[in-house]
Enzyme design. Structure first.
Site: not given
Ligand code: ZN
Length: 558
Positions: A305, A307, A387, A433
């Protein structure tokens, strides 16, 4: 097929039978428990029906007429479906004395079916709901010619051969068991070492790309998840809260709020942007037991992940960087073919139309700037922003959703994320994200299937196996093992009192890339005899020479 099953087992009740992307299935409520052994008999009956070359006739009925008709035939599933259809007129297709509810269109006649095969029987809940009755589903495939069908059957064999659940067991990479719980992965040493290599590579490359690495806890107060909106919008994927000293806590389904909390631990100015936080963050989400599937669909997984907090002018540049970075990472793992999708504003959304347009344009411009082919997925964006999704294609051409880059207008607002502008006023940053591999578990499953368990050298759990011919060579074998281990190579030494042919076969089954065979000659010459995984015999060489070959292959991740 449904007609054939009905003729063979008159008590059967028909549920649904749609085509799929690679074949068809039909769900039956059948008093007899069907097995794969029943399929040839059904196929034979199907052949009779096909040979009869009977036309499929379309008829239109009012919905009430159809309900009466199917009720008379005791087809309660069809009645249930009809009761939910809103159309006043429905169509059925008829062939001989077989009638089924169907929107069409249809082949003209049963004789048009040229090549088919029934593949398997499996249990399936009516409407996919585990509270409903378990029905029996028969899968099949049909093609306009025998040759195409055979190609497809070969493909299925190859899929079976590469199944990560089978290989995971054979190569002792991971397991999932009932004692621990469904969808919870145990990484065995041979799988865990691969994960460590992936993680080390991932963290190093993220640091080079300007990310800062974080670690965050697995639980947080329920209040946090209320603030983020997860309790409201994401409840069905979350586990029940637990109580600690009178306060409610929740296992995390996402890492985002933790990263935001770290962002907010400092006053951020426009000069600090973009801020890029990355974490291999483990999350837990509730998935219904029926959809769990090996490593591909699990309940606990580690997202790769990150950000990115930036201002609006920086979106395009950041997305460009993420795209470059993603394609580099995917390529390193052997994926250079992919489909890219740009998902736009859905019906329900937060943020202004203007924000959506600018963010969507930024994503599109970045894709076009890179000259990447993409398709638009209209309305498939997340409620909080547009996205880009990247589906990698494995060596069989199967697409797998891995990477996603999502713009978010929502959460910075909800959690009051700000930065100071040059005018000292507070502004909202844009948050991106992104995950490149998706989750380590899923990505590992895809890798296993892509390589059929024969990982490239840099990822292989054991890179070199040293196989001694007899007990006279053990000491020399040890010295080779130690010399290679000092270079950071993952080496095993097999000194068992077994024939060397047997040891070669075993190491080959484990798909070890390099085998070093050690006998009198090698000991006398201070050398090794090298074989590659595919059976290629490289022959005798000095240890120095072998080290050079291995290091070159590992450094270049070939
Ligand atoms: Zn996120």
């Amino acid at each position: 097929m449904a007609h054939a099953v009905k003729e063979l087992y008159p008590d059967v009740r028909l549920a649904i039978g749609p085509p799929t992307s690679d074949g068809f299935y039909y769900d039956f409520d059948c008093p007899k428990s069907l097995t794969n052994d029943d399929l040839p008999k059904i196929e034979e009956k199907m052949r009779e029906i096909i040979n009869a070359d009977r036309p499929f006739v379309r008829k239109e009925l009012s919905r009430e007429e159809a309900v009466t008709f199917f009720r008379k035939r005791c087809e309660s599933y069809k009645v249930e479906l009809l009761e939910e259809i809103e159309d006043e007129v429905v169509s059925v297709y008829e062939e001989g004395d077989f009638v089924d509810l169907c929107r069409g269109s249809h082949l003209k006649s049963t004789g048009d079916v040229k090549a088919f095969k029934l593949l398997s029987v499996a249990g399936a809940y009516w409407r996919g709901d585990e509270n409903n009755k378990m029905l029996q589903r028969i899968y099949g495939a049909a093609f306009p010619e025998e040759k195409k069908l055979n190609e497809y059957l070969d493909f299925l064999e190859e899929v079976k051969r590469r199944d990560h659940r089978r290989l995971g067991k054979e190569l002792d990479l991971y397991s999932i068991n009932d004692e621990i719980g469904a969808g919870l992965v145990l990484w065995h040493p041979r799988g865990a070492i691969i994960r460590k290599v992936i993680e080390d590579f991932w963290r190093d490359e993220h640091q080079k790309a300007g990310y800062q690495i974080l670690y965050t806890p697995h639980i947080a107060k329920l209040d946090l998840w209320k603030k983020t909106g997860h309790v409201k919008f994401y409840a069905e994927n979350m586990y029940s809260p637990m109580e600690i000293e009178g306060l409610e806590y929740e296992i995390k389904p996402m890492n985002c709020p933790f990263h935001i909390s770290i962002y907010k631990s400092h006053l951020r100015s426009y000069r600090d942007l973009p801020v890029r936080f990355a974490e291999l963050g483990t999350v837990y989400r509730h998935e219904r037991s029926g959809v769990l599937h090996g490593l591909l669909r699990v309940r606990g997984f580690t997202q790769d992940d990150a950000h990115i907090f930036c201002n609006e002018e920086q979106i395009e540049d950041e997305v460009l960087r993420v795209l470059d970075f993603t394609l580099f990472i995917l390529k390193t793992f052997g994926f250079s073919d992919y489909d890219i999708y740009l998902s736009t504003r859905p019906e329900k959304y937060v943020g202004t139309l203007d924000e959506w347009e600018r963010a969507t344009n930024a994503l599109r411009d970045a894709l076009e700037h890179k000259g990447l082919k993409y398709s638009i997925d209209p309305g498939e964006g997340v409620f909080y922003g547009p996205k880009i999704d990247i589906k990698v294609k494995d060596c069989l051409g199967r697409p797998w959703q891995c990477s996603t880059i999502q713009v978010d207008f929502n959460i910075p607002e909800r959690l009051d994320v700000t930065y100071r502008g040059s005018d000292s006023k507070a502004y909202r940053p844009i948050m991106i994200h992104r995950a490149l591999m998706g989750s380590l578990e899923r990505f590992f499953g895809i890798l296993i299937e892509h390589y059929a368990g024969a990982f490239p050298l840099w990822l292989s759990p054991v890179q070199v196996s040293i196989l001694t011919i007899s007990q006279h060579h053990v000491e020399y074998g040890m010295s080779i093992m130690e010399a290679l281990r000092r270079e950071g190579l993952r080496v095993e030494l097999d000194t068992r009192n077994e024939k060397v042919g047997y040891k070669i076969r075993e190491a080959t089954l484990l798909k070890t890339p390099y085998l070093c065979i050690i006998g009198d000659k090698e000991k006398a010459n201070n050398s090794v005899n090298v074989r590659k995984r595919g059976g290629e015999n490289i022959g005798e060489m000095s240890l120095e020479n072998l080290k050079t070959i291995l290091k070159e292959e590992i450094t270049n991740r070939r």
